[in-house]
Design an enzyme around this catalytic site. Structure first.
Site, PDB file in Angstrom:
ATOM      1  N   PRO A   1       7.101   4.090   0.008  1.00 53.79           N
ATOM      2  CA  PRO A   1       5.931   4.022   0.895  1.00 53.79           C
ATOM      3  C   PRO A   1       5.340   5.392   1.167  1.00 53.79           C
ATOM      4  O   PRO A   1       6.050   6.389   1.299  1.00 53.79           O
ATOM      5  CB  PRO A   1       6.501   3.391   2.169  1.00 53.79           C
ATOM      6  CG  PRO A   1       7.637   2.560   1.676  1.00 53.79           C
ATOM      7  CD  PRO A   1       8.241   3.354   0.552  1.00 53.79           C
ATOM      8  N   CYS A   2       4.016   5.435   1.273  1.00 51.54           N
ATOM      9  CA  CYS A   2       3.307   6.712   1.239  1.00 51.54           C
ATOM     10  C   CYS A   2       3.225   7.416   2.578  1.00 51.54           C
ATOM     11  O   CYS A   2       2.725   8.524   2.651  1.00 51.54           O
ATOM     12  CB  CYS A   2       1.895   6.498   0.697  1.00 51.54           C
ATOM     13  SG  CYS A   2       0.940   5.294   1.643  1.00 51.54           S
TER      14      CYS A   2
END
Length: 426
Positions: free
Chosen positions: A93-94
């Protein structure tokens, strides 16, 4: 170190899939076989912290089974529960790139919301000599230029930590549509090779321009127009993560030092802008559409709603009030294509693609005089997933899952080149 030879003697490349979503990496890799060798997912992890329902994990288990699948916070998984493996893959996840803090902290490095990149780091570090030989990762391309006040710092932290763990790294920003795939989805892909592997040795010995043009795995899977040596920038990255966190690129923070393509070895990186050089067939939005007689009425937009869609898609200037200051200001935005052309690759699928409510960002097509939204199965095909892969949850949730997914075709191309390289090195 995890042994290439041991794994390939068994004709399998043992792979773990982290932040697995609904299994995009797995689908791409398990299609591949080369000289009787293939990838085998020996463990997977998917956990969504924001909700009690675990839709992505549920879909994963429905398609691949529950055996060797973990649905818990990766930070709570003991290293002994994760089997030894040759390849670690994941689209982490960013929101969780950094930040490094004082080494007095018990972990040394902490992140903002769950430290998910640092969980990959933890696995590599704690596996020690059994750490995987290869990594294949995916993220949004803004990773190369975040955060806004220190452009490139987060990626510098990744490169530095991988260098300290003995890996060489290649990266490339790839727009799937530039290589014949049906969606304009631009993401950064990262490959890492541990010292002692054939790929690490190749990068160590080759000229930088040759790695970026032809010899690197990205160059072979996704060809580019030929670069000249003077187009390649180079610099070094230290191993002090706290120093990188506090001071990296503060002086020139408007621009990131990391461009669309590059590689790093022994703390030195080389990077350049690149242009795709693809000569194959192309897929477009029209190639994934189902027959209109199979489209339920709920996906069509009636006349009473069409005006709302037209307004949201059009250019406009609106007066808004700042929540922080209370001052009024004007907000402007340009027009978007309406309807979407079916003779081009689709725009990037977003997580809010589902549902009947009018939206600026959802796809709308015009077929036989009617406007309609895209069906979940069409969104799956835009990501090159099997049809109805996400069947089992609501249509809105299916669209959300595809908005979070990757384009399987990119993984398949990378996996094909990687398995050939591993084989060539034995």
């Amino acid at each position: 170190m995890s042994s290439d030879f041991d794994s390939l003697e068994k004709k399998r490349i043992k792979t773990i899939e982290l932040f697995a979503g609904v299994g995009g990496f797995r689908i791409g890799l398990e299609k591949i076989e080369h000289n009787n060798k293939k990838y085998e997912i020996v463990w997977s992890n998917q956990w969504e912290p924001a909700t009690k329902a675990q839709h992505a994990s549920d879909i994963y288990c429905m398609r691949f089974g529950k055996l060797n699948h973990s649905n818990q916070d990766i930070s709570t998984v003991h290293i002994d529960e994760i089997p030894n493996h040759d390849l670690l893959v994941g689209g982490f996840p960013c929101q969780d790139y950094s930040v490094a803090t004082s080494l007095k902290n018990s972990a040394g490095i902490v992140g903002k919301k769950g430290v998910l990149w640092w969980q990959i780091h933890r696995i590599l570090e704690q596996k020690k000599e059994n750490a995987p030989s290869y990594l294949m990762l995916e993220n949004v391309d803004r990773l190369l230029k975040s955060p806004a006040k220190q452009r490139g710092r987060d990626f510098a932290l990744m490169l530095s930590s991988l260098n300290s763990l003995g890996y060489a790294v290649e990266w490339r920003v790839i727009d799937a549509s530039e290589y014949g795939m049906p969606q304009r989805r631009k993401r950064v892909y990262i490959l890492a090779y541990k010292i002692g592997t054939e790929l690490h040795s190749e990068i160590l010995q080759a000229k930088p321009v040759d790695i970026l043009n032809a010899n690197g795995l990205f160059a072979q899977a996704f060809p580019i127009r030929t670069l000249q040596e003077n187009e390649i920038l180079q610099d070094t990255i230290g191993n002090d993560l706290v120093k990188i966190t506090n001071s990296f690129n503060k002086e020139f923070s408007k621009n990131t030092p990391f461009l669309e393509a590059g590689f790093m070895i022994d703390g030195k990186y080389y990077t350049s802008k690149v242009r795709a050089d693809y000569k194959g067939d192309f897929m477009y939005l029209k190639n994934v559409l189902v027959a209109e007689e199979n489209v339920p009425n709920e996906f069509y937009i009636n006349e009473s709603e069409l005006q709302k869609w037209t307004f949201l898609k059009g250019s406009k200037t609106l007066e808004r009030v700042s929540k922080s200051t209370g001052h009024m200001y004007k907000y402007s935005e340009g027009s978007m294509s309406f309807p979407d052309s079916i003779d081009k690759p689709a725009r990037t699928i977003i997580t809010g693609e589902g549902g009947a409510s009018p939206s600026r960002f959802k796809h709308v097509i015009h077929i036989n005089g009617k406007y309609r939204r895209l069906m979940p199965v069409e969104l799956e095909k835009l990501n090159m997933f099997p049809e109805n892969h996400t069947l089992g949850v609501t249509d809105t949730k299916r669209a959300f899952l595809m908005g979070n997914a990757l384009v399987v075709g990119v993984i398949e191309k990378l996996g094909e080149k990687l398995i050939q390289k591993i084989g060539d090195g034995l």
